[in-house]
Structures are given as C-alpha cells and as structure tokens.
Design a protein around this motif. Structure first.
Motif, mmCIF file in Angstrom:
data_model
loop_
_atom_site.group_PDB
_atom_site.id
_atom_site.type_symbol
_atom_site.label_atom_id
_atom_site.label_comp_id
_atom_site.label_asym_id
_atom_site.label_seq_id
_atom_site.Cartn_x
_atom_site.Cartn_y
_atom_site.Cartn_z
ATOM 1 N N MET A 1 0.828 -1.206 0.000
ATOM 2 C CA MET A 1 0.000 0.000 0.000
ATOM 3 C C MET A 1 0.867 1.263 0.000
ATOM 4 S SD MET A 1 -3.135 1.036 -0.018
ATOM 5 C CE MET A 1 -4.146 -0.300 0.632
ATOM 6 N N PHE A 6 -2.258 7.131 -5.145
ATOM 7 C CA PHE A 6 -3.617 7.353 -4.656
ATOM 8 C C PHE A 6 -4.668 7.109 -5.729
ATOM 9 C CE2 PHE A 6 -7.113 10.490 -4.063
ATOM 10 C CZ PHE A 6 -7.764 9.805 -3.079
ATOM 11 N N LYS A 12 -8.773 5.798 0.593
ATOM 12 C CA LYS A 12 -7.609 6.029 1.443
ATOM 13 C C LYS A 12 -8.103 6.550 2.789
ATOM 14 C CE LYS A 12 -2.926 6.710 1.404
ATOM 15 N NZ LYS A 12 -1.896 5.844 0.818
ATOM 16 N N MET A 62 -0.752 14.047 1.520
ATOM 17 C CA MET A 62 -0.996 13.118 0.425
ATOM 18 C C MET A 62 -0.650 13.713 -0.936
ATOM 19 S SD MET A 62 -4.620 11.498 1.716
ATOM 20 C CE MET A 62 -4.725 10.363 0.326
ATOM 21 N N SER A 98 -12.228 8.845 -1.187
ATOM 22 C CA SER A 98 -12.622 7.674 -1.953
ATOM 23 C C SER A 98 -13.201 8.045 -3.312
ATOM 24 C CB SER A 98 -13.668 6.882 -1.155
ATOM 25 O OG SER A 98 -14.103 5.747 -1.879
#
Length: 207
Positions: A1, A6, A12, A62, A98
C-alpha cells in the motif's frame, strides 16, 4: 500500500494525532493559509478550526493539490471526482478519501456510550450484543450509524429509524453490512472498523 499511487486505489484512510506539539498555530505555519482561508478559519468554532486545518494538513501530506473543498464533500483530483469525509475526536482526526460516497467516524472509547444506548441501538440489533464486550459493540454500531449519516449528507438524523446494522461478531467480522432506511426503500452499504489504541475508527462506503 505504501508504494501505491492514490489514483490507483479507490479509498484512502488517514488518521493523525492532535497534541500540544501539533496545534492550530503549528498547522497554520505549516500550511501558509492564504487570505481567504485565514478569514474562513477565524470565523470557525474551535472544533471546526481543528477539522479545517487537519483536513488541509492531510491533503497536503498526500500531495493532493486542490483549490477548494466543495460543500457536498467532493473535490476534483486529476480530472476525477473524489469524495471525502472527516471526523474528529479528542486527539485524533480521521479523513476518508474515496472514488465512492464515503462516511467516516472516529470515537474515543468511553463509558458514556452505555448511557445513550437506547437512543441508537434498535431492538433487532440489541440481541447480538455480547455482554462481556458490549461497549465495543456499541462504539462500532454508533460509528457505523454516524458514518452512514455523513455519507447520506446528514439528511436522516434518527439513528433508530433510519439506520440499521446487520448482526456481526467482533472477533470474526471486520466488514459489516448496514442499511440506510428510507420511507419507500432501503439501501445496503458496507462498513469497516478498526480499534486504534483507545479509539474506534469506522467508515462506511457505497461500492
């Protein structure tokens, strides 16, 4: 992972710890809020300030560059719509991002949950609770219903009438079937949970 991009996975989940070393002042310095964001930030309650800064901190972590978060909980990432949900409890902030509609909840493990049991546990849910671990079951059920409430946009607020959790066993099941009950129809969702120290993290997704 860790090495997965992403945009190659559909969901996530990130949880960060909020403590005296990671406060709103440090976050503001780290994020360098612009004038518009600073104005919004100053108008928020203390709880909302934490969520506002925490969300942007996680998104920056992220490496997701966005100009704004839309009111109906989505943003555009590399030309694709991504949904997000946020939860904050004491020293934890959790966010779900998501490709699907998603709702998330994080709650600190507390005795108080037993006092409000009748407000959110239905009769057809009460029968599968195990007495020795009842508080754990209650935190999970509450988290599922709270996450469904968020996933549905906060439309249905009655946790007894509008949300239902299918029977599950804590020791065996890590994914749980759950329902949003509407006047003329019901829809099934899948919820996932995990205990993180003395917190329960729960998210529901519409796959």
């Amino acid at each position: 992972m860790k090495n997965t991009k992403f945009d190659e996975i559909h969901t996530k989940i990130i949880v960060i710890k909020w403590n005296k070393y990671l406060n709103t002042t440090n976050f503001k310095q780290l994020l360098l809020l612009n004038d518009k964001e600073r104005k919004i930030f100053l108008s928020l309650s203390d709880k909302r300030k934490i969520e506002f800064i925490g969300t942007r901190f996680i998104l920056r972590y992220m490496r997701i560059k966005i100009n704004s978060l839309y009111n109906n909980n989505f943003f555009i990432y590399k030309g694709k719509k991504k949904y997000f949900s946020l939860s904050h409890s004491y020293e934890r902030i959790a966010i779900a991002i998501s490709s699907y509609h998603v709702g998330i909840d994080i709650e600190k493990y507390r005795e108080k949950i037993t006092k409000i049991k009748k407000k959110f546990v239905r009769k057809d849910e009460n029968f599968f609770l195990k007495k020795k671990s009842e508080k754990d079951y209650l935190h999970i059920i509450w988290g599922i219903k709270e996450s469904l409430y968020k996933l549905n946009g906060g439309t249905y607020y009655n946790f007894l009438n509008h949300y239902k959790v299918s029977p599950f066993c804590i020791k065996k099941d890590h994914s749980i079937q759950c329902w949003i009950i509407k006047k003329y129809c019901s829809k099934k969702f899948t919820a996932f949970y995990k205990k993180l120290e003395n917190y329960y993290l729960v998210y529901s997704i519409d796959i």
